[in-house]
Design a protein around this motif. Structure first.
Motif, short mmCIF file in Angstrom:
data_model
loop_
_atom_site.label_atom_id
_atom_site.label_comp_id
_atom_site.label_asym_id
_atom_site.label_seq_id
_atom_site.Cartn_x
_atom_site.Cartn_y
_atom_site.Cartn_z
N GLY A 33 0.50 -1.14 -0.18
CA GLY A 33 0.41 -0.10 -0.16
C GLY A 33 0.72 1.63 0.44
N VAL A 34 2.34 1.10 1.19
CA VAL A 34 2.48 2.32 0.82
C VAL A 34 3.73 2.72 -0.12
CG1 VAL A 34 2.88 3.16 4.08
CG2 VAL A 34 4.39 1.64 2.23
N LEU A 35 3.52 1.63 -0.96
CA LEU A 35 4.77 1.67 -1.88
C LEU A 35 4.17 2.47 -2.91
CD1 LEU A 35 6.81 -1.91 -1.66
CD2 LEU A 35 7.55 0.99 -2.02
N ALA A 36 2.88 1.83 -2.86
CA ALA A 36 1.75 1.98 -4.68
C ALA A 36 1.33 3.37 -4.11
CB ALA A 36 0.48 1.50 -4.83
N GLN A 37 1.22 3.60 -3.40
CA GLN A 37 0.56 5.34 -2.57
C GLN A 37 2.00 5.98 -2.72
OE1 GLN A 37 1.23 5.99 1.43
NE2 GLN A 37 -0.37 7.04 1.60
N HIS A 38 3.29 5.98 -2.18
CA HIS A 38 3.72 6.91 -2.64
C HIS A 38 4.66 6.79 -4.28
CE1 HIS A 38 4.92 7.10 1.82
NE2 HIS A 38 5.79 7.80 1.65
N ALA A 39 4.06 5.93 -4.45
CA ALA A 39 4.97 5.81 -6.28
C ALA A 39 3.62 6.29 -7.16
CB ALA A 39 4.81 4.37 -6.52
N ALA A 40 2.31 6.93 -6.93
CA ALA A 40 1.11 7.52 -7.77
C ALA A 40 1.74 9.02 -6.94
CB ALA A 40 -0.41 7.31 -6.80
N ALA A 41 1.99 9.17 -6.54
CA ALA A 41 2.18 11.21 -5.30
C ALA A 41 3.88 11.16 -6.11
CB ALA A 41 2.72 10.68 -4.30
N GLY A 42 4.06 10.50 -6.61
CA GLY A 42 5.64 10.90 -7.96
C GLY A 42 7.14 10.87 -7.20
N ALA A 43 7.08 9.85 -6.12
CA ALA A 43 7.93 8.92 -5.51
C ALA A 43 8.72 7.93 -6.53
CB ALA A 43 7.90 8.70 -4.32
N ARG A 44 9.92 7.76 -6.08
CA ARG A 44 10.70 6.98 -6.32
C ARG A 44 10.59 5.55 -5.45
NH1 ARG A 44 17.33 5.51 -8.91
NH2 ARG A 44 16.44 3.41 -9.21
N THR A 45 9.77 4.60 -6.23
CA THR A 45 10.32 3.38 -4.72
C THR A 45 11.10 2.26 -6.02
OG1 THR A 45 7.85 2.62 -5.53
CG2 THR A 45 8.08 4.23 -3.83
N VAL A 68 3.06 -3.24 -10.80
CA VAL A 68 2.12 -3.14 -11.03
C VAL A 68 2.33 -1.90 -9.80
CG1 VAL A 68 0.18 -3.99 -9.57
CG2 VAL A 68 1.34 -5.31 -11.12
N LEU A 69 2.04 -2.13 -8.14
CA LEU A 69 2.82 -0.65 -7.41
C LEU A 69 3.72 0.11 -7.95
CD1 LEU A 69 4.02 -3.33 -4.50
CD2 LEU A 69 1.40 -2.64 -4.99
N GLY A 70 4.31 -0.01 -9.41
CA GLY A 70 5.02 0.96 -9.64
C GLY A 70 6.39 1.44 -9.43
N ALA A 71 7.17 0.70 -8.60
CA ALA A 71 7.88 0.47 -8.47
C ALA A 71 9.90 0.30 -9.37
CB ALA A 71 8.63 -0.79 -6.73
N ASP A 72 10.37 0.23 -9.25
CA ASP A 72 11.87 0.06 -10.03
C ASP A 72 11.46 -1.65 -10.16
OD1 ASP A 72 12.32 2.53 -10.36
OD2 ASP A 72 14.17 2.36 -9.19
N ALA A 73 12.24 -1.86 -11.06
CA ALA A 73 12.66 -3.54 -11.48
C ALA A 73 13.58 -4.33 -10.15
CB ALA A 73 13.83 -3.49 -12.45
N PRO A 74 13.19 -5.41 -9.87
CA PRO A 74 13.85 -6.25 -8.31
C PRO A 74 15.17 -6.48 -8.69
CG PRO A 74 11.90 -7.82 -10.05
CD PRO A 74 12.57 -6.12 -11.52
N ARG A 75 15.77 -5.62 -7.01
CA ARG A 75 17.18 -6.28 -7.11
C ARG A 75 16.91 -6.80 -5.72
NH1 ARG A 75 18.87 -0.33 -8.19
NH2 ARG A 75 17.24 0.87 -9.16
N LEU A 76 18.31 -7.58 -6.19
CA LEU A 76 18.60 -9.18 -5.91
C LEU A 76 19.81 -9.46 -4.94
CD1 LEU A 76 16.72 -11.42 -8.50
CD2 LEU A 76 15.48 -9.99 -6.70
N LEU A 77 19.71 -9.88 -3.33
CA LEU A 77 20.86 -10.01 -3.05
C LEU A 77 21.15 -11.20 -2.90
CD1 LEU A 77 19.96 -8.67 0.53
CD2 LEU A 77 21.34 -7.15 -1.21
N GLY A 78 20.77 -12.35 -3.63
CA GLY A 78 20.97 -13.51 -4.68
C GLY A 78 21.57 -14.55 -3.46
N TYR A 79 20.51 -14.83 -2.29
CA TYR A 79 20.91 -15.87 -0.90
C TYR A 79 19.80 -16.67 -1.54
CZ TYR A 79 24.27 -12.99 0.50
OH TYR A 79 25.65 -12.09 0.72
N ALA A 80 19.69 -17.90 -0.72
CA ALA A 80 19.20 -18.93 -0.94
C ALA A 80 17.75 -18.56 0.17
CB ALA A 80 19.26 -19.96 -0.94
N ASP A 81 16.85 -19.35 0.29
CA ASP A 81 15.43 -19.30 1.55
C ASP A 81 16.06 -20.49 2.30
OD1 ASP A 81 13.37 -19.98 2.61
OD2 ASP A 81 11.95 -19.05 1.32
#
Length: 266
Positions: A33-45, A68-81
Motif C-alpha cells: 500500500g505505501v509503495l503504491a501510494q508513494h509511487a502514485a504521488a511521484g516518489a521513486r520506489t 503493478v506497485l509502480g516500483a523499479d525492477a527487482p534488485r536481488l541479494l542472491g541468497y537462498a531461502d
C-alpha cells in the motif's frame, strides 16, 4: 497516517522509498500500500529482495508485482531461502548462513545506488510467523542502513548515503485482527509486538486494489493453501480488504539528526 507522529506537510517532496524484504511477495503483503501510494504521488520506489535467485520462477512474478506497485525492477541479494532449496538452483548460500559482513555489503551497495529517503523492512520478530529469513533480513537491514552513511565502511560499495529513517513493518497485539485466526487455522505461529511499538499506521484502503493485484502477481504462492497469498485468495473480498487496507510500522531513526521531517505520507 495515525499514531504519535504528526504528519509533516512537504509540497512536492514525497520521500523516496526502498523496501528490503526477505522473499518475493513480502513487499506486496507488508508494504504494498505505501509503495503504491508513494509511487502514485511521484516518489521513486524500489525493492531489494534477499532470497530467491534470478533463474527461478518467482523473480518474474516479483517483477510483475513491482510493476503493478509502480516500483523499479527487482534488485536481488542472491541468497537462498532457508526452507526452500529450489530458491537457488545454482547452489547459492542460504541467507541465514551468509557471512554477515558480506550480506551487509551487498545491501549497502543497493542503498547507496538508490539513495532513498526512507528504508522499509522487516521487524525484529520476523513478522507474525517469525520466519528465520525475515529475522535475518531485519538484522542485515538495521546494520546496512547505518553503514551506508559511513564513508569508511564498504568504500567499494559507492558514495555514502544516509537514509533519514528506517520503518519496520509490524503487527501489534491489538491490531492482528482477522490475520490471527487465519494463520492459526493452518498451524502457523502468531507473533506480534506490544501496541506501543507501532509508531505509524497508514490507511492504504485507496490502494487496496493495487496492493491485491500485486499480491496476486505472486501466483505460485497464491495457488498454495498455506502461504498468506493463498489464504487471502480464499477469503470474501470485504474480509480480505479489511486485512490489507492498513499497514503498521515502527520508525527507527538511524541518521545523525533526530526529528528529520521525512515520514511516510498519508
Amino acid at each position: 497516517m495515525t499514531g504519535p507522529e504528526a504528519p509533516v506537510t512537504q509540497p512536492n517532496a514525497v520521500p523516496s522509498l526502498l523496501g528490503v524484504f526477505a522473499h518475493p511477495d513480502d513487499e506486496s503483503l507488508l508494504a504494498g500500500g505505501v509503495l503504491a501510494q508513494h509511487a502514485a504521488a511521484g516518489a521513486r520506489t524500489a525493492v531489494v529482495t534477499a532470497t530467491w535467485t534470478a533463474d527461478t520462477h518467482r523473480i518474474p512474478e516479483l517483477a510483475e508485482a513491482l510493476d503493478v506497485l509502480g516500483a523499479d525492477a527487482p534488485r536481488l541479494l542472491g541468497y537462498a531461502d532457508a526452507r526452500n532449496p529450489a530458491s537457488a538452483p545454482g547452489g547459492a548460500v542460504r541467507l541465514v548462513d551468509a557471512p554477515l559482513d558480506e550480506a551487509i555489503g551487498r545491501l549497502v551497495a543497493h542503498i547507496r545506488k538508490v539513495r532513498p529517503d526512507i528504508v522499509i523492512g522487516h521487524d525484529a520478530l520476523g513478522q507474525l510467523t517469525g520466519h528465520p529469513d525475515h529475522r535475518r533480513a531485519h538484522q542485515i537491514t538495521l546494520l546496512a542502513v547505518e553503514a551506508a552513511g559511513l564513508p569508511h565502511l564498504y568504500p567499494d560499495a559507492g558514495e555514502p548515503w544516509q537514509p533519514a529513517a528506517l520503518y519496520t513493518a509490524t503487527h501489534s497485539e491489538s491490531g492482528v485482527g482477522r490475520l490471527g485466526p487465519l494463520l492459526q487455522g493452518v498451524g502457523k505461529t502468531l507473533l506480534a509486538v506490544p501496541d506501543a511499538y507501532v509508531t505509524t499506521s497508514v490507511d492504504v484502503s485507496l490502494w487496496a486494489a493495487v496492493k491485491w493485484a500485486a499480491i496476486c502477481a505472486h501466483r505460485s504462492e497464491a495457488a498454495r493453501p498455506r502461504p498468506l497469498p493463498g489464504l487471502l485468495a480464499r477469503l470474501p473480498e470485504p474480509e480480505r480488504n479489511e486485512i490489507i487496507s492498513t499497514e503498521h510500522f515502527t520508525r527507527l531513526s538511524p541518521g545523525p539528526e533526530p526529528g528529520d521531517p521525512h515520514q511516510l505520507v498519508a
